[in-house]
Write a protein that holds these residues in place. Sequence first.
Motif, short mmCIF file in Angstrom:
data_model
loop_
_atom_site.label_atom_id
_atom_site.label_comp_id
_atom_site.label_asym_id
_atom_site.label_seq_id
_atom_site.Cartn_x
_atom_site.Cartn_y
_atom_site.Cartn_z
N ARG A 230 0.85 -1.19 0.00
CA ARG A 230 0.00 0.00 0.00
C ARG A 230 0.89 1.24 0.00
O ARG A 230 1.87 1.31 0.73
CB ARG A 230 -0.90 0.03 1.23
CG ARG A 230 -2.00 -0.98 1.25
CD ARG A 230 -3.01 -0.72 2.34
NE ARG A 230 -2.44 -0.69 3.68
CZ ARG A 230 -3.11 -1.02 4.79
NH1 ARG A 230 -4.37 -1.40 4.69
NH2 ARG A 230 -2.54 -0.95 5.97
N ASP A 250 0.45 -8.33 -4.52
CA ASP A 250 -0.75 -7.50 -4.60
C ASP A 250 -0.39 -6.05 -4.30
O ASP A 250 0.52 -5.78 -3.50
CB ASP A 250 -1.82 -7.98 -3.62
CG ASP A 250 -2.33 -9.36 -3.96
OD1 ASP A 250 -2.33 -9.71 -5.16
OD2 ASP A 250 -2.73 -10.11 -3.04
N ILE A 252 -2.10 -1.80 -3.95
CA ILE A 252 -3.18 -0.82 -3.99
C ILE A 252 -2.53 0.54 -3.76
O ILE A 252 -2.03 0.85 -2.68
CB ILE A 252 -4.29 -1.13 -2.96
CG1 ILE A 252 -5.44 -0.15 -3.11
CG2 ILE A 252 -3.75 -1.19 -1.54
CD1 ILE A 252 -6.70 -0.60 -2.38
N THR A 322 -5.50 -0.92 -8.26
CA THR A 322 -5.23 -2.15 -7.52
C THR A 322 -5.39 -3.35 -8.43
O THR A 322 -6.10 -3.30 -9.44
CB THR A 322 -6.17 -2.27 -6.30
OG1 THR A 322 -5.86 -3.46 -5.58
CG2 THR A 322 -7.63 -2.32 -6.74
N TYR A 337 -7.48 0.56 1.45
CA TYR A 337 -6.52 1.60 1.11
C TYR A 337 -6.39 2.66 2.21
O TYR A 337 -5.28 3.05 2.58
CB TYR A 337 -6.92 2.27 -0.20
CG TYR A 337 -6.03 3.44 -0.56
CD1 TYR A 337 -4.73 3.22 -1.03
CD2 TYR A 337 -6.47 4.76 -0.42
CE1 TYR A 337 -3.91 4.30 -1.35
CE2 TYR A 337 -5.65 5.82 -0.74
CZ TYR A 337 -4.37 5.59 -1.20
OH TYR A 337 -3.54 6.64 -1.51
#
Length: 482
Positions: A230, A250, A252, A322, A337
């Motif tokens: 993040r 992953d 975001i 994302t 987020y």
Amino acid sequence: MDDPTLSLPGLSPLGRTSIVARFDGGSLSSDSGVLVLREVEKRLGVADRLAGCLDDPRNPDLIVHGLADMIRFRMLMIAAGYEDANDAAALRHDPVFKMAQGTLPSGRDLASQPTLSRVENLPDPRALLRMGRAMVDLYCASFAKVPKRIVLDFDDTFDAVHGGQQLRLFNGHHDNYGFQPIVVFDGDGRFVAAVLRPAKRPSGVEIRAHLRRLLRAIRAHWPMTDILIRADSHYCGPLVIDWCRANGVDFIFGVAPSSTLRKHIETLEASTAERFNAAPGKGKVRRFKEFHDGAGSWSRVEHIIARVEAGDQGTDTRFIVTNLSGGKPKVLYQDVYCRRGCAENHIKSWKTHLAADRTSCTKATANQFRLFLHAGAYWLMWGGESKGPCPAKPERVANAGLRVSMPKRSMWRVAQLDTLRLRLIKIAPSTRHSTLLRRAEPLAPSARVVEMKTQVRLHLPTTSPAQTILRVVLGRILRLAT
């Protein structure tokens, strides 16, 4: 010369009773809570981890203070509120700091300020890379069992400098010279990494290199753990996005608004503003929309989520990108987020309460080492936490730490680091801790230290309000396996 037998003049009497004050109290310390941090450090082993990354050039036959001892002393000083190495001139004689180093109060004095300064200038770039991996090892060891998923929050913070330090750069936004280190915390507040760098926006190449090193170190411990990155729009670039996709990570990220993205939400912005104007008394109106698009420099279109909010001051729109799937736009934005804002609070605690911005050394390597020292102090105050039982392996340090050892439903579990210091480590008001001047209650225990042949006795104030919680904390901090 000061004579401790002379009384302080000018003290008004209490009725017909005079007041006599002399500096003859003997061996006293106003930082008796440092002994609790000693137990935390024994469990975490931060000093030994950092010292193991250094090559000691000194003659082994002439060494008085080991590297681990000096690093431990420096971290305990920072945690107790003495961020300047100059304070070692007095604290090296303090009986509690001596005991925290495994030395009797009557034993040899601890390292002096010049000695500590030489240690700060000792690491070279290779040693600092090893220290960075050691901090990641400490982070991974703070879990009692391998997590299925971790969240890493990336952010940078401005660190103003006032000298000719290496790597300093003028930042127009802050109108000052300084550094802008990249700092990484996980979603629960554990410290992961910090990299000293000039005060400018990081490039995609720089971010990708940092990600590669960090995730390689984490994957060495947890090859199957899912990782979510993040960060705000500073970290959203084609190189970073492509690298995350290629390595199964992953992400975001925030996205800077552009005319291309705004075309997707022009109708939504107008209708959201109309809803607010129709019923302004109900408060702000927030709506979400998801679509696929991307910048011209991106290698492919990405999943974009727009948050449109209408209020008294007009309409505000934010975008995020994302590769997470299966969640509603509102959940991905608000519950995933937006929680990265906690990382800003962790950075604030690290800088404000532990003075991590005290990067005043001339050499960049010394200032990077200082970031690690202040990170070690953060671990002592915060610690590592786990929901599961602690395994038998002594290298595991789950549930070691001052704050995470507090009862879960108590105010101590959510207290700021400076509150823990003022209530459990410090006692007397001073110019260094001005908030104490507004308090009338006695705080952490001040200790009178009496050294005997077979034991060392600490006489603490009977009226201290911290005695119950200190008993709880010491009972919860796990000891090293013997």
